[in-house]
Motif scaffolding. Structure first.
Motif, PDB file in Angstrom:
ATOM      1  N   LEU A 157       0.749  -1.284  -0.074  1.00  0.00           N
ATOM      2  CA  LEU A 157       0.046   0.010  -0.046  1.00  0.00           C
ATOM      3  C   LEU A 157       0.894   1.184  -0.053  1.00  0.00           C
ATOM      4  O   LEU A 157       0.555   2.144  -0.951  1.00  0.00           O
ATOM      5  CB  LEU A 157      -0.815  -0.099   1.263  1.00  0.00           C
ATOM      6  CG  LEU A 157      -2.334  -0.540   1.063  1.00  0.00           C
ATOM      7  CD1 LEU A 157      -2.876  -0.477   2.497  1.00  0.00           C
ATOM      8  CD2 LEU A 157      -3.033   0.405   0.204  1.00  0.00           C
ATOM      9  N   GLN A 158       1.851   1.197   0.840  1.00  0.00           N
ATOM     10  CA  GLN A 158       2.719   2.420   0.956  1.00  0.00           C
ATOM     11  C   GLN A 158       3.709   2.811  -0.344  1.00  0.00           C
ATOM     12  O   GLN A 158       3.629   3.923  -0.750  1.00  0.00           O
ATOM     13  CB  GLN A 158       3.716   2.407   1.826  1.00  0.00           C
ATOM     14  CG  GLN A 158       3.215   2.614   3.525  1.00  0.00           C
ATOM     15  CD  GLN A 158       2.546   1.076   3.991  1.00  0.00           C
ATOM     16  OE1 GLN A 158       2.195   0.371   3.167  1.00  0.00           O
ATOM     17  NE2 GLN A 158       2.699   0.937   5.194  1.00  0.00           N
ATOM     18  N   TRP A 159       3.914   1.616  -1.122  1.00  0.00           N
ATOM     19  CA  TRP A 159       4.621   1.684  -2.370  1.00  0.00           C
ATOM     20  C   TRP A 159       3.831   2.309  -3.151  1.00  0.00           C
ATOM     21  O   TRP A 159       4.196   3.706  -3.900  1.00  0.00           O
ATOM     22  CB  TRP A 159       5.406   0.475  -2.789  1.00  0.00           C
ATOM     23  CG  TRP A 159       6.308   0.330  -3.961  1.00  0.00           C
ATOM     24  CD1 TRP A 159       7.451   0.469  -3.699  1.00  0.00           C
ATOM     25  CD2 TRP A 159       6.068   0.564  -5.122  1.00  0.00           C
ATOM     26  NE1 TRP A 159       8.169   0.443  -4.926  1.00  0.00           N
ATOM     27  CE2 TRP A 159       7.222   0.497  -5.936  1.00  0.00           C
ATOM     28  CE3 TRP A 159       4.641   0.583  -5.965  1.00  0.00           C
ATOM     29  CZ2 TRP A 159       7.299   0.527  -7.261  1.00  0.00           C
ATOM     30  CZ3 TRP A 159       4.905   0.592  -7.356  1.00  0.00           C
ATOM     31  CH2 TRP A 159       6.247   0.712  -7.834  1.00  0.00           C
ATOM     32  N   LYS A 160       2.424   2.033  -3.274  1.00  0.00           N
ATOM     33  CA  LYS A 160       1.601   2.536  -4.441  1.00  0.00           C
ATOM     34  C   LYS A 160       1.292   3.934  -4.042  1.00  0.00           C
ATOM     35  O   LYS A 160       1.328   4.830  -4.983  1.00  0.00           O
ATOM     36  CB  LYS A 160       0.398   1.611  -4.378  1.00  0.00           C
ATOM     37  CG  LYS A 160       0.140   0.574  -5.212  1.00  0.00           C
ATOM     38  CD  LYS A 160      -1.240   0.086  -5.038  1.00  0.00           C
ATOM     39  CE  LYS A 160      -1.502  -1.128  -6.041  1.00  0.00           C
ATOM     40  NZ  LYS A 160      -1.754  -0.733  -7.553  1.00  0.00           N
ATOM     41  N   SER A 161       1.053   4.169  -2.741  1.00  0.00           N
ATOM     42  CA  SER A 161       0.647   5.671  -2.711  1.00  0.00           C
ATOM     43  C   SER A 161       1.836   6.450  -2.803  1.00  0.00           C
ATOM     44  O   SER A 161       1.756   7.748  -2.946  1.00  0.00           O
ATOM     45  CB  SER A 161       0.098   5.690  -1.027  1.00  0.00           C
ATOM     46  OG  SER A 161       0.999   5.210  -0.237  1.00  0.00           O
ATOM     47  N   ARG A 162       2.951   5.990  -2.506  1.00  0.00           N
ATOM     48  CA  ARG A 162       4.393   6.931  -2.675  1.00  0.00           C
ATOM     49  C   ARG A 162       4.708   7.081  -4.093  1.00  0.00           C
ATOM     50  O   ARG A 162       5.013   8.236  -4.546  1.00  0.00           O
ATOM     51  CB  ARG A 162       5.392   6.217  -2.122  1.00  0.00           C
ATOM     52  CG  ARG A 162       6.789   6.907  -2.210  1.00  0.00           C
ATOM     53  CD  ARG A 162       7.699   6.449  -1.174  1.00  0.00           C
ATOM     54  NE  ARG A 162       8.094   4.955  -1.331  1.00  0.00           N
ATOM     55  CZ  ARG A 162       8.755   4.331  -2.291  1.00  0.00           C
ATOM     56  NH1 ARG A 162       9.184   4.966  -3.012  1.00  0.00           N
ATOM     57  NH2 ARG A 162       8.778   3.040  -2.219  1.00  0.00           N
ATOM     58  N   THR A 163       4.504   6.161  -5.060  1.00  0.00           N
ATOM     59  CA  THR A 163       4.764   6.243  -6.550  1.00  0.00           C
ATOM     60  C   THR A 163       3.552   6.796  -7.249  1.00  0.00           C
ATOM     61  O   THR A 163       4.031   7.575  -8.466  1.00  0.00           O
ATOM     62  CB  THR A 163       5.043   5.163  -6.924  1.00  0.00           C
ATOM     63  OG1 THR A 163       3.986   4.144  -7.021  1.00  0.00           O
ATOM     64  CG2 THR A 163       6.462   4.275  -6.359  1.00  0.00           C
ATOM     65  N   ALA A 164       2.545   6.887  -6.857  1.00  0.00           N
ATOM     66  CA  ALA A 164       1.564   7.616  -7.733  1.00  0.00           C
ATOM     67  C   ALA A 164       0.592   8.386  -6.632  1.00  0.00           C
ATOM     68  O   ALA A 164      -0.313   7.906  -6.052  1.00  0.00           O
ATOM     69  CB  ALA A 164       0.467   6.548  -8.345  1.00  0.00           C
ATOM     70  N   LEU A 165       0.905   9.718  -6.506  1.00  0.00           N
ATOM     71  CA  LEU A 165       0.145  10.438  -5.715  1.00  0.00           C
ATOM     72  C   LEU A 165      -1.219  10.607  -5.933  1.00  0.00           C
ATOM     73  O   LEU A 165      -1.430  11.095  -7.179  1.00  0.00           O
ATOM     74  CB  LEU A 165       0.820  11.941  -5.334  1.00  0.00           C
ATOM     75  CG  LEU A 165       2.219  11.718  -4.742  1.00  0.00           C
ATOM     76  CD1 LEU A 165       2.797  13.333  -4.451  1.00  0.00           C
ATOM     77  CD2 LEU A 165       2.247  11.242  -3.339  1.00  0.00           C
ATOM     78  N   THR A 166      -2.465  10.444  -5.314  1.00  0.00           N
ATOM     79  CA  THR A 166      -3.710  10.857  -5.698  1.00  0.00           C
ATOM     80  C   THR A 166      -4.087  12.284  -4.570  1.00  0.00           C
ATOM     81  O   THR A 166      -5.493  12.357  -4.966  1.00  0.00           O
ATOM     82  CB  THR A 166      -4.640   9.472  -5.491  1.00  0.00           C
ATOM     83  OG1 THR A 166      -4.496   9.132  -4.163  1.00  0.00           O
ATOM     84  CG2 THR A 166      -4.267   8.617  -6.644  1.00  0.00           C
ATOM     85  N   SER A 167      -3.274  12.607  -3.819  1.00  0.00           N
ATOM     86  CA  SER A 167      -3.604  13.823  -3.121  1.00  0.00           C
ATOM     87  C   SER A 167      -2.527  14.531  -2.789  1.00  0.00           C
ATOM     88  O   SER A 167      -1.513  13.892  -2.769  1.00  0.00           O
ATOM     89  CB  SER A 167      -4.654  13.367  -1.831  1.00  0.00           C
ATOM     90  OG  SER A 167      -3.600  12.865  -1.034  1.00  0.00           O
ATOM     91  N   LEU A 168      -2.904  15.760  -2.607  1.00  0.00           N
ATOM     92  CA  LEU A 168      -1.691  16.747  -2.163  1.00  0.00           C
ATOM     93  C   LEU A 168      -1.741  17.124  -0.571  1.00  0.00           C
ATOM     94  O   LEU A 168      -2.857  17.533  -0.310  1.00  0.00           O
ATOM     95  CB  LEU A 168      -1.451  17.702  -2.932  1.00  0.00           C
ATOM     96  CG  LEU A 168      -0.882  17.415  -4.334  1.00  0.00           C
ATOM     97  CD1 LEU A 168      -1.050  18.644  -5.371  1.00  0.00           C
ATOM     98  CD2 LEU A 168       0.494  17.187  -4.447  1.00  0.00           C
ATOM     99  N   PRO A 169      -0.883  16.916   0.071  1.00  0.00           N
ATOM    100  CA  PRO A 169      -1.135  17.301   1.615  1.00  0.00           C
ATOM    101  C   PRO A 169      -1.818  18.779   1.761  1.00  0.00           C
ATOM    102  O   PRO A 169      -2.583  18.797   2.752  1.00  0.00           O
ATOM    103  CB  PRO A 169       0.238  17.048   2.428  1.00  0.00           C
ATOM    104  CG  PRO A 169       1.025  16.253   1.329  1.00  0.00           C
ATOM    105  CD  PRO A 169       0.582  16.532  -0.023  1.00  0.00           C
ATOM    106  N   ASN A 170      -1.135  19.478   1.048  1.00  0.00           N
ATOM    107  CA  ASN A 170      -1.526  21.166   1.384  1.00  0.00           C
ATOM    108  C   ASN A 170      -2.852  21.430   0.775  1.00  0.00           C
ATOM    109  O   ASN A 170      -3.509  22.342   0.675  1.00  0.00           O
ATOM    110  CB  ASN A 170      -0.710  22.076   0.983  1.00  0.00           C
ATOM    111  CG  ASN A 170      -0.280  21.851  -0.303  1.00  0.00           C
ATOM    112  OD1 ASN A 170      -0.564  20.782  -1.141  1.00  0.00           O
ATOM    113  ND2 ASN A 170       0.363  22.934  -0.965  1.00  0.00           N
ATOM    114  N   LYS A 171      -3.681  20.233  -0.020  1.00  0.00           N
ATOM    115  CA  LYS A 171      -4.776  20.706  -0.722  1.00  0.00           C
ATOM    116  C   LYS A 171      -6.191  19.923  -0.340  1.00  0.00           C
ATOM    117  O   LYS A 171      -7.107  19.962  -0.845  1.00  0.00           O
ATOM    118  CB  LYS A 171      -4.670  20.324  -2.573  1.00  0.00           C
ATOM    119  CG  LYS A 171      -3.422  21.022  -2.971  1.00  0.00           C
ATOM    120  CD  LYS A 171      -3.916  22.352  -3.288  1.00  0.00           C
ATOM    121  CE  LYS A 171      -2.763  23.238  -3.997  1.00  0.00           C
ATOM    122  NZ  LYS A 171      -2.208  22.929  -5.088  1.00  0.00           N
TER     123      LYS A 171
END
Lengths: 551, 368
Positions: free
Chosen positions: A433-447
């Motif tokens: 899960l972490q690998w997937k979320s790291r390589t393809a961002l689907t959200s930006l923390p500041n947004k």
């Protein structure tokens, strides 16, 4: 320099010492051995009929070579081989029979050339006995069998494949004609939702009853919301089991997935049913698959494309221990589909076999892809076509890919107890899960806005373009409990990719979608992962005591 | 139909659909998410870069290296990596292709204010790719180019005095390489082709910050940032074996867009059998040019000997176990001396103790 006429060089000079001949001759051209391809290169006597790997064979020699290749793969894997002396080992490696095994065998039959030729060969060469427990009298020249009895298991997928004929009866007829030591077990893909499956297999194994081809009671206990990337789980409401058949549940599950994910699910269903059959039927020690080298090469490439690199070496292994008692074998691993097809042709079976799985026909069709090409919607089918095409210009493709696969090892060896994926039942790769979320961002923390909901798009703009069809169950209000937990953290990378919804799911689709029920084996594995006793498992223990109408 | 809002900021109107995720995003969010993903790749684990490192960007003038130069400059400033950046370009001598793309590299030099070094095959080896293809044909010419370019990049980096090379290899390239290495049975390369940073004994560290960046998104980034690049495929590449893997990859991507990163994930998980690992040769240096090699002769020297002997494709099969000197009349590659890093600046090192300037390389091409 002289012209190189050797006769002019005296052998002995005037002093009686042998003279060294001058090195005056031109280097001799390497002789090219001309092979007469009209004759069999093995026996050099009969007219050749087939060219396999640049060697010509007559019918008999092809038969012998085919058997030799399979037994060289099969013999070392069978129990008792290691206890033999090295001279005995080399004797066995030369194609002679392995010792008798303590249990029986399950032979997986898909009616493709690989599995059909495997079953036919094992029966005709008396690897499988008559089921009477008789020990061969070697002094009378009798051959010892390897397994006393064999169970041929065939899984029918026609219920979920549009336009594909049901071949259960045809397959049963052929298997029943193989001999007294062979029993037929006919399963259907939707049996993964059937709580009564293990009971039927038990009765069949005891010789009490046959396996009924249809019907069955739904035993699903867990449902999944496939529109949510976290894959939340829900308890199945009691009411659903009485109104919906296992086939309808399977169709609903398949329809809820994008077209590219369906063959992977069907593959997991097939593996699960074969494993359940082998673990439930009595005294089974080996599960034999008829996967050819061509199919293995496709599996390696397709598995790579699905992200299954972590557990792929376990899938590709010729020998894989499923539990303390059961071992999975692939005796056809060094045989190409072409060779298996020739063998079937020699046995008069080529009109009977069906090599194409047609799993891309499962569920409603997706839209054409962005390039306007819609003919292929399955990674697995694309891979098979690609390898077949490349083999024309590069004939060593299949063997090279398989050699590469043979050099890979499972990375989790010696890394402690790694949990299994509840779907494919292979070890889970760490941090998928972490690998997937790291390589393809689907959200930006500041947004991320507080209280924001999932991304929204126009109703028709679903990324996978799956259209609704009669395969989907008519919408009924969902009355189950949950969500209790999420499935995503339990899955391996490959299954996570299979079940992960498109990043953009329309509001309309999300509003209409309800959780789809998961097959029993997945529910049970989820419960095991949570260290719970699943309802399916409870039912199996008390099933015979439940009166009609009791849930 | 109402406009689609951006999936990331939920306010601006979405202008594009991200090829990697399918999300509709606005231009600003696309830039941010693209740059953030590259930044995440750079800082992952112990990080690719060390503060104060001198880094040469392999620049071809194509989209990948142009965008890489831009993004690395931006991220270097934004996150204060503290890097000294250079542009390093290799001229393979392909008429109508490389000569045009080098003009783009010179534009990049001006745009980003980065020092530029150009090294040519002709200067180093006495051969251009045009001449090589004329002699060996179009089937295996990529092998020559790849081997020569790798060494040329290391030599150029040594001349610049940098410790690190970054290249614009993107996710599509790496996925193609994984597939290709499986299909060709190249186990040694399969074991290392997904590493974001590679370094052998005595070779310069190489990294791929675009490892998870989709080719389409790189093009999209260049398009919206209005970056100029030279956009033609190498004229000698269509017949290459890699082409099969590329077509297959594009078909896979059309069925499932995540297939590209899924392949990279698989490649990262592959572990080789111990016997295979032990069977790999230990590294040594080439007896002729001093470059790192697993045999007596490095591949570049072996190929060059084949070319100088007038061989066609059979030049590929020249033995590397040949400890004898080059035949009379054959060109050889100048001695490679890796410059060891110290406290002085790379330019000072280059002036005070030159390893091999381009002029020296030309003079050193000996015809015995």
């Amino acid at each position: 320099m002289s012209c190189g006429n050797v006769q002019d060089v005296p052998e002995v000079d005037v002093d009686g010492v042998q003279a060294e001949p001058e090195k005056v001759t031109m280097p001799r051209k390497k002789r090219v051995r001309r092979i007469d391809k009209s004759l069999c290169q093995r026996c050099q006597a009969t007219k050749s009929m087939y060219i396999i790997r640049n060697v010509t064979y007559c019918k008999e020699c092809f038969d012998a070579a085919f058997y030799s290749r399979i037994s060289k793969t099969l013999n070392p894997a069978l129990k008792g081989f290691d206890s033999f002396t090295s001279s005995r080992k080399s004797y066995l490696l030369n194609g002679s029979r392995a010792p008798r095994q303590t249990g029986d065998a399950v032979l997986a039959l898909s009616s493709g050339a690989g599995s059909t030729s495997m079953v036919e060969m094992l029966v005709s060469r008396e690897f499988i006995g008559k089921g009477d427990g008789k020990i061969a009298d070697l002094t009378k020249g009798e051959r010892e069998v390897v397994w006393d009895k064999g169970w041929v298991v065939y899984v029918e997928f026609a219920g979920v494949l549009e336009g594909v004929d049901d071949r259960s009866e045809i397959v049963k007829q052929w298997v029943d004609g193989l001999g007294p030591g062979i029993r037929y077990v006919g399963l259907r893909a939707e049996d993964v939702f059937d709580a009564g499956l293990k009971g039927r297999l038990h009765r069949l194994g005891s010789g009490l009853d046959g396996v009924t081809p249809t019907g069955g009671e739904n035993g699903a206990t867990v449902a999944l919301d496939v529109t949510d990337p976290d894959l939340p789980l829900f308890s199945v409401p009691e009411s659903s089991s009485s109104t919906t058949t296992p086939l309808e549940h399977l169709r609903a599950l398949i329809s809820s997935l994008p077209p590219a994910s369906r063959p992977a699910l069907l593959s997991s269903i097939l593996n699960s049913l074969l494993t359940v059959a082998a673990q439930t039927l009595p005294n089974i020690t080996h599960l034999l698959l008829g996967e050819t080298s061509t199919r293995q090469a496709s599996r390696l490439i397709a598995g790579t494309a699905l992200g299954k690199g972590w557990s792929l070496p376990l899938e590709l292994n010729t020998v894989h221990r499923l539990d303390e008692r059961l071992t999975r074998l692939k005796p056809m691993k060094d045989v190409t589909t072409k060779e298996a097809a020739i063998y079937c042709h020699l046995r008069g079976l080529s009109g009977w076999t069906r090599n194409e799985r047609r799993w891309e026909l499962a569920g409603p069709k997706g839209k054409r892809d962005a390039r306007g090409k819609g003919a292929v919607s399955s990674l697995e089918q694309l891979t098979e076509h690609f390898i077949a095409g490349l083999s024309v210009t590069h004939p060593a493709t299949v063997s090279t890919i398989n050699r590469t696969g043979d050099k890979l090892v499972y990375p989790g060896l010696g890394k402690g107890n790694i949990p299994d994926c509840p779907v494919c039942q292979l070890p889970v790769d760490p941090s998928a899960l972490q690998w997937k979320s790291r390589t393809a961002l689907t959200s930006l923390p500041n947004k991320i806005l507080p209280g924001s909901t999932a991304p929204v798009s126009a109703p028709a703009d679903r990324a996978d373009g799956v259209t609704r069809s009669h395969h989907m169950i008519e919408a009924q209000p969902w009355t189950g409990d949950g969500p209790h937990d999420n499935l995503a953290p339990l899955l391996c990378y490959g299954c996570l990719t299979t079940f992960t919804p498109p990043t953009v799911v329309s509001k309309a689709v999300k509003a209409e979608a309800k959780p789809v029920e998961l097959p029993i084996w997945i529910s049970d594995n989820i419960a095991r992962a949570r260290k719970e006793v699943g309802r399916g498992e409870m039912r199996q223990q008390i099933g015979e005591f439940l009166l009609d109408g009791q849930e | 139909m109402p406009p689609t809002p951006c999936s990331l900021c939920h306010t601006a109107r979405a202008l594009v659909k991200r090829p990697k995720t399918g999300q509709p995003v606005c231009k600003d969010c696309f830039f941010e998410v693209f740059e953030t993903e590259v930044h995440n790749t750079i800082i992952e684990g112990d990080g690719i870069f060390a503060r104060g490192e001198s880094v040469a960007i392999g620049a071809s003038g194509g989209k990948d290296s142009t965008v890489l130069a831009h993004v690395l400059s931006v991220l270097n400033k934004r996150y204060d990596y503290g890097l000294d950046l250079y542009l390093l370009s290799i001229d393979e001598g392909i008429t109508g292709y490389r000569d045009d793309s080098l003009e783009t590299v010179k534009q990049n030099q001006v745009e980003y204010g980065l020092p530029l070094k150009i090294l040519s095959y002709n200067d180093l080896y006495g051969w251009t790719m045009d001449k090589i293809v004329e002699q060996v044909g179009r089937r295996n010419n990529c092998t020559f180019c790849g081997v020569f370019r790798r060494q040329a990049l290391d030599r150029g980096a040594a001349q610049l005095g940098v410790d690190h090379i970054v290249t614009g290899h993107n996710a599509d390239d790496i996925a193609e390489t994984v597939l290709m290495n499986i299909m060709r049975g190249d186990i040694a390369r399969l074991g290392r082709c997904t590493a974001v940073t590679t370094q052998s004994e005595d070779t310069i560290k190489r990294s791929k910050p675009f490892k998870y960046a989709y080719e389409k998104e790189i093009v999209m980034y260049a398009y919206f940032k209005k970056l100029t690049y030279f956009s033609t495929e190498c004229i000698y590449s269509p017949d290459a074996y890699r082409g099969h893997a590329r077509v297959f990859l594009k078909d896979l991507e059309a069925i499932r867009p995540s297939a590209i990163v899924d392949i990279i994930h698989s490649g990262e998980q592959f572990v080789l059998e111990q016997n295979v690992q032990k069977g790999m040769k230990a590294m040594q240096t080439c007896l002729r040019c001093g470059y790192i090699s697993s045999n007596d002769l490095c591949k570049a020297c072996a190929l060059l000997e084949g070319l100088e002997s007038g061989l066609d494709r059979s030049a590929l099969r020249q033995t590397q176990d040949n400890s004898s000197a080059a035949p009379t009349g054959h060109r050889t590659i100048p001695k490679f001396e890796r410059y060891s890093s110290g406290t002085s600046t790379p330019q000072d090192k280059a002036l005070a103790q030159p390893t091999e300037g381009i002029e020296r390389a030309v003079q050193a091409i000996e015809i015995r």
